[in-house]
Design a protein around this motif. Structure first.
Motif, mmCIF file in Angstrom:
data_model
loop_
_atom_site.group_PDB
_atom_site.id
_atom_site.type_symbol
_atom_site.label_atom_id
_atom_site.label_comp_id
_atom_site.label_asym_id
_atom_site.label_seq_id
_atom_site.Cartn_x
_atom_site.Cartn_y
_atom_site.Cartn_z
ATOM 1 N N ILE A 12 41.716 40.647 64.232
ATOM 2 C CA ILE A 12 41.857 39.517 63.312
ATOM 3 C C ILE A 12 42.314 38.274 64.060
ATOM 4 C CG2 ILE A 12 43.078 38.655 61.283
ATOM 5 C CD1 ILE A 12 41.026 40.830 60.642
ATOM 6 N N VAL A 13 43.287 38.439 64.953
ATOM 7 C CA VAL A 13 43.828 37.308 65.696
ATOM 8 C C VAL A 13 42.729 36.606 66.488
ATOM 9 C CG1 VAL A 13 45.431 36.644 67.523
ATOM 10 C CG2 VAL A 13 46.110 38.357 65.838
ATOM 11 N N ALA A 14 41.773 37.376 67.002
ATOM 12 C CA ALA A 14 40.705 36.809 67.829
ATOM 13 C C ALA A 14 39.598 36.158 67.005
ATOM 14 C CB ALA A 14 40.113 37.896 68.721
ATOM 15 N N GLY A 15 39.709 36.175 65.679
ATOM 16 C CA GLY A 15 38.725 35.489 64.841
ATOM 17 C C GLY A 15 38.050 36.334 63.792
ATOM 18 N N GLY A 16 38.376 37.633 63.730
ATOM 19 C CA GLY A 16 37.798 38.487 62.703
ATOM 20 C C GLY A 16 38.332 38.146 61.321
ATOM 21 N N ILE A 17 37.605 38.555 60.299
ATOM 22 C CA ILE A 17 38.014 38.289 58.921
ATOM 23 C C ILE A 17 37.956 39.586 58.120
ATOM 24 C CG2 ILE A 17 37.199 35.909 58.979
ATOM 25 C CD1 ILE A 17 34.725 36.830 57.391
ATOM 26 N N PHE A 54 45.782 37.452 73.981
ATOM 27 C CA PHE A 54 45.952 36.991 72.604
ATOM 28 C C PHE A 54 47.422 37.121 72.228
ATOM 29 C CE2 PHE A 54 44.727 41.419 72.705
ATOM 30 C CZ PHE A 54 45.751 42.028 72.012
ATOM 31 N N LEU A 55 47.823 36.408 71.193
ATOM 32 C CA LEU A 55 49.180 36.494 70.658
ATOM 33 C C LEU A 55 49.152 37.239 69.324
ATOM 34 C CD1 LEU A 55 50.700 32.927 71.194
ATOM 35 C CD2 LEU A 55 51.488 35.047 72.255
ATOM 36 N N TYR A 56 50.057 38.173 69.165
ATOM 37 C CA TYR A 56 50.199 38.801 67.856
ATOM 38 C C TYR A 56 50.782 37.787 66.877
ATOM 39 C CZ TYR A 56 49.073 43.604 69.125
ATOM 40 O OH TYR A 56 48.404 44.744 69.504
ATOM 41 N N PRO A 57 50.429 37.880 65.575
ATOM 42 C CA PRO A 57 50.929 36.916 64.595
ATOM 43 C C PRO A 57 52.452 36.821 64.617
ATOM 44 C CG PRO A 57 49.224 38.281 63.615
ATOM 45 C CD PRO A 57 49.511 38.867 64.971
ATOM 46 N N GLY A 58 52.951 35.609 64.686
ATOM 47 C CA GLY A 58 54.392 35.376 64.648
ATOM 48 C C GLY A 58 55.059 35.308 66.002
ATOM 49 N N HIS A 59 54.397 35.777 67.045
ATOM 50 C CA HIS A 59 54.971 35.725 68.398
ATOM 51 C C HIS A 59 54.535 34.437 69.081
ATOM 52 C CE1 HIS A 59 56.729 39.784 68.781
ATOM 53 N NE2 HIS A 59 55.747 40.163 67.986
ATOM 54 N N SER A 60 55.497 33.745 69.688
ATOM 55 C CA SER A 60 55.182 32.483 70.349
ATOM 56 C C SER A 60 54.883 32.648 71.827
ATOM 57 C CB SER A 60 56.340 31.498 70.157
ATOM 58 O OG SER A 60 57.550 32.052 70.609
ATOM 59 N N TRP A 76 36.599 45.210 54.206
ATOM 60 C CA TRP A 76 35.810 45.325 55.428
ATOM 61 C C TRP A 76 36.339 44.347 56.474
ATOM 62 C CZ3 TRP A 76 31.972 48.785 56.548
ATOM 63 C CH2 TRP A 76 31.418 49.503 55.483
ATOM 64 N N ASP A 77 36.611 44.831 57.689
ATOM 65 C CA ASP A 77 36.816 43.950 58.830
ATOM 66 C C ASP A 77 35.433 43.502 59.301
ATOM 67 O OD1 ASP A 77 39.526 44.376 58.784
ATOM 68 O OD2 ASP A 77 39.560 45.743 60.491
ATOM 69 N N VAL A 78 35.242 42.214 59.443
ATOM 70 C CA VAL A 78 33.970 41.673 59.929
ATOM 71 C C VAL A 78 34.249 40.855 61.191
ATOM 72 C CG1 VAL A 78 31.988 40.203 59.403
ATOM 73 C CG2 VAL A 78 33.023 41.597 57.590
ATOM 74 N N TYR A 79 33.515 41.133 62.261
ATOM 75 C CA TYR A 79 33.754 40.476 63.548
ATOM 76 C C TYR A 79 32.466 40.518 64.367
ATOM 77 C CZ TYR A 79 34.633 45.416 64.743
ATOM 78 O OH TYR A 79 34.532 46.780 64.897
ATOM 79 N N ASP A 80 32.547 40.274 65.673
ATOM 80 C CA ASP A 80 31.322 40.219 66.463
ATOM 81 C C ASP A 80 31.480 40.922 67.803
ATOM 82 O OD1 ASP A 80 32.836 38.436 67.946
ATOM 83 O OD2 ASP A 80 31.692 36.668 67.364
ATOM 84 N N GLU A 81 30.439 40.816 68.628
ATOM 85 C CA GLU A 81 30.406 41.530 69.906
ATOM 86 C C GLU A 81 31.530 41.086 70.834
ATOM 87 O OE1 GLU A 81 28.806 44.232 72.779
ATOM 88 O OE2 GLU A 81 28.463 43.993 70.621
#
Length: 482
Positions: free
Chosen positions: A285-290, A140-146, A322-327
């Protein structure tokens, strides 16, 4: 010649004074003194030793750790051998552009370019010369890193990184004096640092002369008065940083007439596990969590970055989210020791359905279901949400679900002493002090004037790369080499 004592730190919070004194005499002298035994201090000490200088590190705590020890220990580096071996097309120019864009170009471009160009060399130097085990953090990429450019120790913890640096210091014969608070500096009329006054835990004190001084004692996140004065928007957030970061370097700099910049800058974090003091890291969050509030609704663009999200979390009802994400994301996060610690501490809840998850979170199920439905629709339509975040259709959250209750936190400050490209501290007129250097949180960072400009890794970039440059310059100076 006239001499001064700059100090007043024997009592926490005491004002800094500048007192004229007779010429100081020192029972012992060391070529390079480093104030602070965190990541920056040990990196600077190792670099100075590499150039043959005698070095002593003064650390106020019983064990060297500092802010680095509380971090994930991830160091950004462009053009490292680890990157090249993986065929990652990164460059110093690309890294510098990422930093400048995140900071809206409201920072010192020359320092940014220097740190970016030296960052890969720092990674290679740590791994090859000082046996620090680092690998690339991929997936994954951290926010702001290309590009993929974060390097970390096996368990991705700052404590592990500090252990490796401490071992390297021992192998390099770096003297680390612990439980020794540097309270005063001795300086002559030309601005040359002559030595320091250190107070031991047992009350004994000593004066130590030096030919060069490196300030690596971080910023002022632990000083509530300074935080309230310079960054009031984050003053009510929980401190997840070193409480000893009381602004020593900045207050000494003010007394010396140094240039000080960006005191409103800081690194916040919008994901500290509430009640557990464990960071829930942003790959989630980067992987799709909200993130949702206690109404089950999103309230900001979480993907902007974890620093600016801190304030948004703290102003929510109850000052939490709350961080909400999945398995799928849960398995990804198990790479990080901090997340494994959060699981062990019971900070993570899981549920097979949104109804059960909402019940366990004590939030309205309709709010959570509506939010998840909206996110799914946006992802499938390829549209951004009202806050500006875009979602990938391949990252839609699916049962079973996970959640973690989090709050906003202040990790460390980013403003400090202005330095040049050799990490020499600058006066207000732009000239350099003769033998004073700074790195890490003691120096002005590259995040611009606020919390929104912090690019992931900026703190350890300044700690390691600027620390290395400071130690290198100090070592070369005392050895009589330009």
């Amino acid at each position: 010649m006239t001499f001064y004592r700059i100090g007043g730190f024997g009592i926490s919070g005491a004002p800094v004074d500048k007192v004229r004194i007779p010429e100081p005499s020192f029972g012992v002298s060391v070529q390079v003194v480093v104030v602070g035994g965190g990541g920056c201090g040990l990196t600077a000490a190792l670099a100075a030793r590499d150039y043959g200088a005698d070095v002593a590190v003064f650390e106020r705590d019983k064990t060297p750790a500092g802010s680095t020890g509380m971090s994930t220990g991830l160091i950004p580096g462009a053009g490292s051998k680890l990157q090249r071996s993986r065929g990652i097309p990164d460059s110093a120019e690309l890294f510098a552009c990422d930093i400048l864009e995140k900071a809206s170009r409201q920072t010192d471009a020359k320092i940014v370019e220097t740190l970016a160009s030296e960052s890969g060399r720092t990674i290679d130097w740590l791994t090859e010369r000082h046996r620090v085990t680092l690998t690339l953090v991929d997936g994954f990429l951290y926010p702001g890193h290309s590009q993929i450019r974060m390097h970390g120790t096996p368990n991705r913890t700052g404590a592990e990184l500090m252990g490796a640096l401490t071992n390297a210091a021992a192998l390099s014969d770096v003297d680390i004096i612990t439980e020794a608070l540097v309270a005063d500096l001795y300086v002559d009329a030309r601005g040359r640092i002559r030595g320091i006054h250190a107070i031991r835990r047992d009350g004994l004190s000593e004066d130590v002369g030096c030919e060069a001084l490196v300030l690596a004692c971080s910023g002022f996140a632990g000083n509530t008065k300074m935080v309230a004065e310079y960054i009031p928007e984050i003053s009510h957030a929980e401190l997840f940083g070193h409480t000893g970061n009381e602004g020593h370097a900045i207050r000494w700099g003010q007394a010396l007439g140094a240039m000080i910049c960006d005191l409103h800058a800081y690194q916040g974090h919008g994901g500290l596990a509430a009640g557990h003091r464990i960071p829930i890291l942003w790959p989630l969050i980067v992987a799709g969590g909200i993130q949702v509030n206690r109404e089950g609704r999103r309230f900001a663009n979480e993907a902007r970055g974890y620093s600016e999200q801190a304030v948004d979390v703290t102003v929510q009802p109850g000052h939490f989210a709350w961080d909400v994400y999945d398995e799928r994301i849960h398995k990804l996060m198990l790479e990080f020791q901090d997340y494994r610690d959060a699981v062990e501490a019971g900070a993570i809840i899981t549920a097979p359905t949104t109804e059960e998850l909402a019940r366990m979170m004590s939030i309205p199920v309709t709010g959570l279901q509506t939010t998840l439905s909206e996110v799914a629709q946006l992802a499938l339509a390829g549209k951004a949400c009202p806050f500006g975040r875009s979602f990938e259709s391949g990252h839609l959250l699916k049962s079973p679900f996970c959640a973690a209750k989090v709050t906003g936190a202040l990790f460390h400050t980013q403003g400090g002493l202005a330095v040049d490209q050799c990490a020499r501290v600058l006066r207000q007129d732009g000239s350099a002090f003769p033998n004073l250097f700074a790195g890490g949180g003691a120096a002005r960072g590259v995040s611009g004037p606020g919390g929104w400009g912090y690019l992931a890794g900026n703190g350890l970039l300044a700690a390691t790369t600027l620390g290395r440059l400071a130690g290198q310059a100090a070592g070369l100076q005392v050895r009589g080499t330009k």
